[in-house]
Design a protein around this motif. Sequence first.
Motif, PDB file in Angstrom:
ATOM      1  N   GLY A  28       0.795  -1.220   0.000  1.00  0.00           N
ATOM      2  CA  GLY A  28       0.000   0.000   0.000  1.00  0.00           C
ATOM      3  C   GLY A  28       0.827   1.269   0.000  1.00  0.00           C
ATOM      4  N   HIS A  29       0.166   2.358  -0.379  1.00  0.00           N
ATOM      5  CA  HIS A  29       0.802   3.672  -0.526  1.00  0.00           C
ATOM      6  C   HIS A  29       1.032   4.315   0.841  1.00  0.00           C
ATOM      7  N   PRO A  30       2.038   5.203   0.968  1.00  0.00           N
ATOM      8  CA  PRO A  30       2.266   5.886   2.246  1.00  0.00           C
ATOM      9  C   PRO A  30       1.068   6.686   2.749  1.00  0.00           C
ATOM     10  N   LEU A  31       0.235   7.203   1.846  1.00  0.00           N
ATOM     11  CA  LEU A  31      -0.931   7.964   2.293  1.00  0.00           C
ATOM     12  C   LEU A  31      -2.013   7.060   2.874  1.00  0.00           C
ATOM     13  N   GLN A  32      -1.785   5.761   2.846  1.00  0.00           N
ATOM     14  CA  GLN A  32      -2.695   4.816   3.481  1.00  0.00           C
ATOM     15  C   GLN A  32      -2.215   4.411   4.876  1.00  0.00           C
ATOM     16  N   LEU A  33      -1.062   4.897   5.302  1.00  0.00           N
ATOM     17  CA  LEU A  33      -0.547   4.566   6.623  1.00  0.00           C
ATOM     18  C   LEU A  33      -1.357   5.256   7.718  1.00  0.00           C
ATOM     19  N   TRP A  34      -1.379   4.648   8.885  1.00  0.00           N
ATOM     20  CA  TRP A  34      -2.117   5.176  10.032  1.00  0.00           C
ATOM     21  C   TRP A  34      -1.700   6.607  10.340  1.00  0.00           C
ATOM     22  N   TRP A  36      -0.614   8.990   8.488  1.00  0.00           N
ATOM     23  CA  TRP A  36      -1.154  10.017   7.599  1.00  0.00           C
ATOM     24  C   TRP A  36      -2.609  10.334   7.956  1.00  0.00           C
ATOM     25  N   GLY A  37      -3.358   9.321   8.320  1.00  0.00           N
ATOM     26  CA  GLY A  37      -4.721   9.569   8.765  1.00  0.00           C
ATOM     27  C   GLY A  37      -4.761  10.436  10.009  1.00  0.00           C
ATOM     28  N   VAL A 222       3.260  15.751  10.872  1.00  0.00           N
ATOM     29  CA  VAL A 222       3.737  14.789   9.876  1.00  0.00           C
ATOM     30  C   VAL A 222       4.988  14.090  10.391  1.00  0.00           C
ATOM     31  N   HIS A 223       5.909  14.883  10.911  1.00  0.00           N
ATOM     32  CA  HIS A 223       7.157  14.337  11.452  1.00  0.00           C
ATOM     33  C   HIS A 223       6.876  13.380  12.606  1.00  0.00           C
ATOM     34  N   ARG A 224       5.976  13.763  13.496  1.00  0.00           N
ATOM     35  CA  ARG A 224       5.721  12.959  14.689  1.00  0.00           C
ATOM     36  C   ARG A 224       4.888  11.722  14.370  1.00  0.00           C
TER      37      ARG A 224
END
Length: 346
Positions: A28-34, A36-37, A222-224
């Motif tokens: 899956g894409h990085p924008l699907q990671l927890w 990012w949500g 985003v960093h955290r």
Amino acid sequence: MPAPTALPVVEPVTDRVAWDALVRSLGGHPLQLWGWGEVKATGPWRAHRLQVRSGDRTIGAAQVLVRALPFPFRALSYVPRGPAVAPADPEAPVGYGVGDEATRASVTAAVVAWCRSNVGGVGVSLEPDWPAGTPTTIPGAAPGPEPILCESTLILDLTRTQDELMAAMSRTTRSDVRKGGRDVEVRRVTEEDDVRAVLGVYHETALRAGFALHDDDYYLSVHRELGDDSVLVAAFQDGRPCSFVWDAVSGSTAFELYGGVNDAGRKARANAPVKWHAVRLAQDAGLLRYDMNGLLNDGISEFKRSFADHEDLLVGTIDVPFSPLYRVWVRAIPWGKKALRRLRRG
């Protein structure tokens, strides 16, 4: 293996570690990671993580972002660079979540049905990480007129050798990678104080180019929230950052989120060495692709194009309306989805 025949079941996932492991297992894409949500949840979005199962096998996953809309529209569901779909053969290489046609149809139908039943509103927009021309069967779907993410992009194939990647660059960019940045230190940034300093470069870039930014707390989230999946590479001159590129990474893909350069970085020709360093980090981590996140008719895109002798086109935005108000939403209210597109940098 034959395509799945059992009716798919959608199960919400509430455990962060389990979700990220699932996204990675499906390519899956990085924008699907927890994470990012969670970043998007600092604003008007709420994240729902859905696992799609057929029998005893997981065949897909989708992080659905939901945004409340003014009455009477109620809500909009959005799946950024998803869903991720498993290959029909469990023994096949995972790739990056495209799957086969039958499994894609099952997964997308299940995700759309969940959004219709649990969110409703005007509809759902999906922007899958699938190449243009990928067969997609979604009843009631139509091309989305107002994309949030750009369907035209440039994706480097990280299975190629570094010499092959260099050979595809323009002569000037190849020279800058080899010779530019001699007066700067290029390295990955991990400490929050350095992130804050890099954001100063981003502010200078935005002021010069005339685009709006979120406040700094958004980028610090985003960093955290992404943690090790946030890869920020910067060039430093006399201890101060002067150029950077900021990626989100998953098990298969590095995806550029942000980038910028100030006058010192431009004079040092630091942009190309910085981007190349990020590409090499992604390749060293075993990722398959480096996505530069959109090509427009601007100077930034021309710089991106100098890294390869091709462009890539994704399937684009797929909208599934749930209400007659969908047409009003996308056509008669210009501040609606167009406003979301203006926020695509975030």
